[in-house]
Enzyme design. Structure first.
Site, PDB file in Angstrom:
ATOM      1  N   SER A   1      63.117 -36.000  -4.822  1.00  0.00           N
ATOM      2  CA  SER A   1      63.407 -34.618  -3.972  1.00  0.00           C
ATOM      3  C   SER A   1      65.012 -34.830  -3.508  1.00  0.00           C
ATOM      4  O   SER A   1      66.093 -33.850  -3.408  1.00  0.00           O
ATOM      5  CB  SER A   1      63.465 -35.722  -2.601  1.00  0.00           C
TER       6      SER A   1
ATOM      7  N   GLN B   1      59.324 -41.916   0.919  1.00  0.00           N
ATOM      8  CA  GLN B   1      60.718 -40.667   1.626  1.00  0.00           C
ATOM      9  C   GLN B   1      61.736 -41.221   1.084  1.00  0.00           C
ATOM     10  O   GLN B   1      62.529 -40.472   0.302  1.00  0.00           O
ATOM     11  CB  GLN B   1      60.492 -40.506   1.811  1.00  0.00           C
TER      12      GLN B   1
ATOM     13  N   ASP C   1      62.618 -41.057  -3.084  1.00  0.00           N
ATOM     14  CA  ASP C   1      62.161 -40.227  -3.669  1.00  0.00           C
ATOM     15  C   ASP C   1      63.620 -39.316  -4.543  1.00  0.00           C
ATOM     16  O   ASP C   1      63.987 -38.844  -4.337  1.00  0.00           O
ATOM     17  CB  ASP C   1      61.228 -39.263  -2.431  1.00  0.00           C
TER      18      ASP C   1
ATOM     19  N   TYR D   1      51.260 -30.983  -4.567  1.00  0.00           N
ATOM     20  CA  TYR D   1      52.102 -30.526  -6.358  1.00  0.00           C
ATOM     21  C   TYR D   1      51.054 -29.414  -6.356  1.00  0.00           C
ATOM     22  O   TYR D   1      50.330 -28.989  -5.811  1.00  0.00           O
ATOM     23  CB  TYR D   1      51.824 -30.918  -7.394  1.00  0.00           C
TER      24      TYR D   1
ATOM     25  N   ARG E   1      54.179 -38.307  -3.359  1.00  0.00           N
ATOM     26  CA  ARG E   1      55.013 -38.134  -2.605  1.00  0.00           C
ATOM     27  C   ARG E   1      54.809 -37.952  -0.827  1.00  0.00           C
ATOM     28  O   ARG E   1      53.913 -37.222   0.147  1.00  0.00           O
ATOM     29  CB  ARG E   1      55.188 -35.915  -3.176  1.00  0.00           C
TER      30      ARG E   1
HETATM   31  P1  NAD Z   1      57.969 -29.184  -8.010  1.00  0.00           P
HETATM   32  O1  NAD Z   1      59.091 -28.895  -8.070  1.00  0.00           O
HETATM   33  O2  NAD Z   1      56.861 -29.695  -8.667  1.00  0.00           O
HETATM   34  O3  NAD Z   1      57.891 -27.351  -7.690  1.00  0.00           O
HETATM   35  C1  NAD Z   1      58.971 -25.939  -7.128  1.00  0.00           C
HETATM   36  C2  NAD Z   1      57.946 -25.772  -6.826  1.00  0.00           C
HETATM   37  O4  NAD Z   1      57.043 -24.795  -7.272  1.00  0.00           O
HETATM   38  C3  NAD Z   1      56.594 -25.775  -6.032  1.00  0.00           C
HETATM   39  O5  NAD Z   1      57.173 -25.760  -4.534  1.00  0.00           O
HETATM   40  C4  NAD Z   1      55.960 -25.386  -6.292  1.00  0.00           C
HETATM   41  O6  NAD Z   1      55.001 -24.995  -5.235  1.00  0.00           O
HETATM   42  C5  NAD Z   1      55.615 -24.490  -6.489  1.00  0.00           C
HETATM   43  N1  NAD Z   1      55.027 -23.055  -7.848  1.00  0.00           N
HETATM   44  C6  NAD Z   1      54.772 -24.318  -9.494  1.00  0.00           C
HETATM   45  N2  NAD Z   1      54.099 -22.490  -9.909  1.00  0.00           N
HETATM   46  C7  NAD Z   1      54.565 -21.557  -9.337  1.00  0.00           C
HETATM   47  C8  NAD Z   1      54.020 -20.132  -9.326  1.00  0.00           C
HETATM   48  N3  NAD Z   1      53.099 -19.766  -9.976  1.00  0.00           N
HETATM   49  N4  NAD Z   1      54.719 -19.445  -8.599  1.00  0.00           N
HETATM   50  C9  NAD Z   1      55.234 -20.108  -7.572  1.00  0.00           C
HETATM   51  N5  NAD Z   1      55.627 -20.786  -7.172  1.00  0.00           N
HETATM   52  C10 NAD Z   1      54.933 -22.001  -8.002  1.00  0.00           C
HETATM   53  O7  NAD Z   1      58.386 -29.109  -6.928  1.00  0.00           O
HETATM   54  P2  NAD Z   1      58.721 -30.183  -5.886  1.00  0.00           P
HETATM   55  O8  NAD Z   1      60.107 -29.865  -5.682  1.00  0.00           O
HETATM   56  O9  NAD Z   1      58.840 -32.179  -6.296  1.00  0.00           O
HETATM   57  O10 NAD Z   1      57.614 -30.805  -4.241  1.00  0.00           O
HETATM   58  C11 NAD Z   1      56.368 -31.141  -4.635  1.00  0.00           C
HETATM   59  C12 NAD Z   1      55.226 -31.198  -3.526  1.00  0.00           C
HETATM   60  O11 NAD Z   1      56.243 -32.477  -2.800  1.00  0.00           O
HETATM   61  C13 NAD Z   1      56.010 -29.400  -2.124  1.00  0.00           C
HETATM   62  O12 NAD Z   1      55.016 -30.111  -1.863  1.00  0.00           O
HETATM   63  C14 NAD Z   1      56.723 -30.928  -1.197  1.00  0.00           C
HETATM   64  O13 NAD Z   1      57.318 -30.008  -0.107  1.00  0.00           O
HETATM   65  C15 NAD Z   1      56.107 -32.015  -1.555  1.00  0.00           C
HETATM   66  N6  NAD Z   1      57.229 -32.840  -1.014  1.00  0.00           N
HETATM   67  C16 NAD Z   1      56.553 -34.484  -0.634  1.00  0.00           C
HETATM   68  C17 NAD Z   1      57.055 -35.257   0.517  1.00  0.00           C
HETATM   69  C18 NAD Z   1      56.748 -36.164   1.042  1.00  0.00           C
HETATM   70  O14 NAD Z   1      56.011 -35.923   1.530  1.00  0.00           O
HETATM   71  N7  NAD Z   1      57.626 -37.224   1.014  1.00  0.00           N
HETATM   72  C19 NAD Z   1      59.015 -35.315  -0.332  1.00  0.00           C
HETATM   73  C20 NAD Z   1      59.221 -33.894  -1.578  1.00  0.00           C
HETATM   74  C21 NAD Z   1      58.987 -33.553  -1.433  1.00  0.00           C
END
Ligand code: NAD
Length: 383
Positions: free
Chosen positions: A128, A122, A125, A223, A117
């Protein structure tokens, strides 16, 4: 080189490449073969593909003749095939039988759920682009099922209070669910274990509920990580307080490579008022409630619990368009200027997404999991 687009399984409405994305490949000297009616459920006809220069073929012809095969979901590959290249979202962490099958047949398999990520990744992705759609659709689905208004309504006949929505997990899907629910006028509260999520949630006009003592996730590539038992108990108490007041829960909490955390218990659901709805986007990895079943709607007392692990499929046109653009960007790393496959394993995006090659597992994460016997018990395949 020939790229073949496979028709998805019957439960899926998306396709891995729409006609709009074919032109770029053909300009790069690549031949594109499309399985008959592969795009129909995403409202892309065979004719639209052929107008862009693609050729319609049968599934057998594509398996036998294409060098690179695109699909979203895992496809059963005919046993006589060897050394093909596959690109899709195959959840190899949960599907070891598939990994073994690819090894046995020398296939080179790229699974896009393994993309790092990072900023550079991006544009590729798929998690996303598809989670964003799922988060949006979860709010719309909740609004259409909810027996009351989302916004506050003050009319001559009387006033109605706004819907109260609880969102668990503020990743890509959760944040889009917050944004869409807010646009529809609901009052929103959010839980996440990552401190970074607080500012994003607040900037969308929602309340972030902080629970002290989250585990350090700084080395998990963005994550979330597993939480201590003490934290889990504290968090459950805070969620129980919020859920009593909520009409709708949209749960999205996941931990990469693990079963989703169970955050909503039966006791909590019993405290919700009649007509409440839970939409569980984490259903594909086990779900955030005690009773979630993926692709099933369960009525539990006063509450309707919808297991929606594949919600992006319900917006097939835009979901396919964005998925296809992600794949095109990924293909730029694999195809050179003369339209030939040239896989550069020193590129971190390539090396992290490639699961098997030359009869071996080469994904560092899958090898690590195998060495530690760390294989999640549930199956992520839908339907
Ligand atoms: P995900 O689908 O893996 O998880 C969804 C959310 O659930 C996450 O925000 C996680 O912190 C939360 N979570 C996990 N356990 C929890 C709990 N016990 N209680 C409450 N919340 C909980 O997440 P995602 O949407 O795939 O995103 C993962 C990460 O990647 C994020 O930090 C996001 O900002 C980052 N991201 C980065 C990029 C990039 O820079 N290219 C792109 C997309 C996402």
């Amino acid at each position: 080189m020939i790229i073949g687009i496979l028709k998805e399984p019957s439960f899926e409405s998306r396709v891995s490449l729409l006609a709009g994305e074919v032109t770029a490949l053909i300009k790069n000297g690549v031949n594109v073969w499309i399985e008959l009616e592969a795009g129909v459920k995403a409202f892309c006809t065979d004719r639209e593909y052929t107008e862009r220069g693609a050729i319609i073929k049968s599934r057998t012809e594509i398996f036998d003749g294409a060098d690179v095969l695109l699909s979203i979901h895992y496809s059963e590959v005919p046993l006589h095939l060897k050394n093909k290249v596959f690109i899709g979202i195959y959840h190899p962490i949960y599907n070891h039988a598939h990994v073994e099958e690819w090894v046995g047949h020398g296939h080179t398999v790229f699974s896009l759920d393994m993309l790092p990520r990072t900023t550079r990744a991006q544009t590729m992705d798929v998690l996303s682009s598809q989670s964003n759609i799922a988060g949006y659709k979860a709010a719309i689905l909740a609004a259409s099922m909810y027996p009351r208004y989302f916004p506050m309504m003050m009319t001559a006949a009387g006033s109605c209070s706004p819907a109260k929505i609880l969102i668990l997990g503020a990743g890509v899907a959760g944040l889009q669910a917050v944004a869409t629910s807010r646009r529809l006028g609901a009052v929103v509260e959010v839980f996440d274990t990552r401190a970074a999520a607080k500012e994003e949630v607040m900037s969308l006009g929602a309340k972030f509920v902080e629970v002290e003592g989250t585990a350090d996730a700084s080395k998990a590539g963005g994550y979330a990580v597993d939480q201590t038992i003490e934290f889990q108990q504290k968090q459950k108490l805070r969620i129980a307080e919020s859920i009593k007041k909520a009409d709708i829960v949209i749960s999205t909490a996941q931990i990469f490579g693990k079963k989703a955390p169970v955050l909503v218990t039966k006791d909590m659901m019993e405290a919700m008022r009649a007509g409440s709805i839970i939409i569980d986007l984490a259903a594909g990895t086990g779900g955030n409630t005690e009773i979630t079943k993926d692709n099933e709607t369960i009525i539990f007392g006063n509450v309707t619990v919808i297991g929606a692990g594949n919600l992006a499929s319900s917006l097939p046109s835009d979901a396919s368009k964005l998925y296809g653009k992600n794949v095109l960007n990924f293909l730029k790393l694999l195809i050179n200027k003369t339209g030939t496959l040239e896989i550069n394993f020193t590129d971190d995006i390539v090396s992290n997404t490639c699961i098997t090659q030359g009869g071996k597992v080469i994904s560092p994460l899958i090898i690590k999991n195998q060495n530690h016997g760390n294989i999640p018990e549930f199956h992520s395949e839908q339907h």
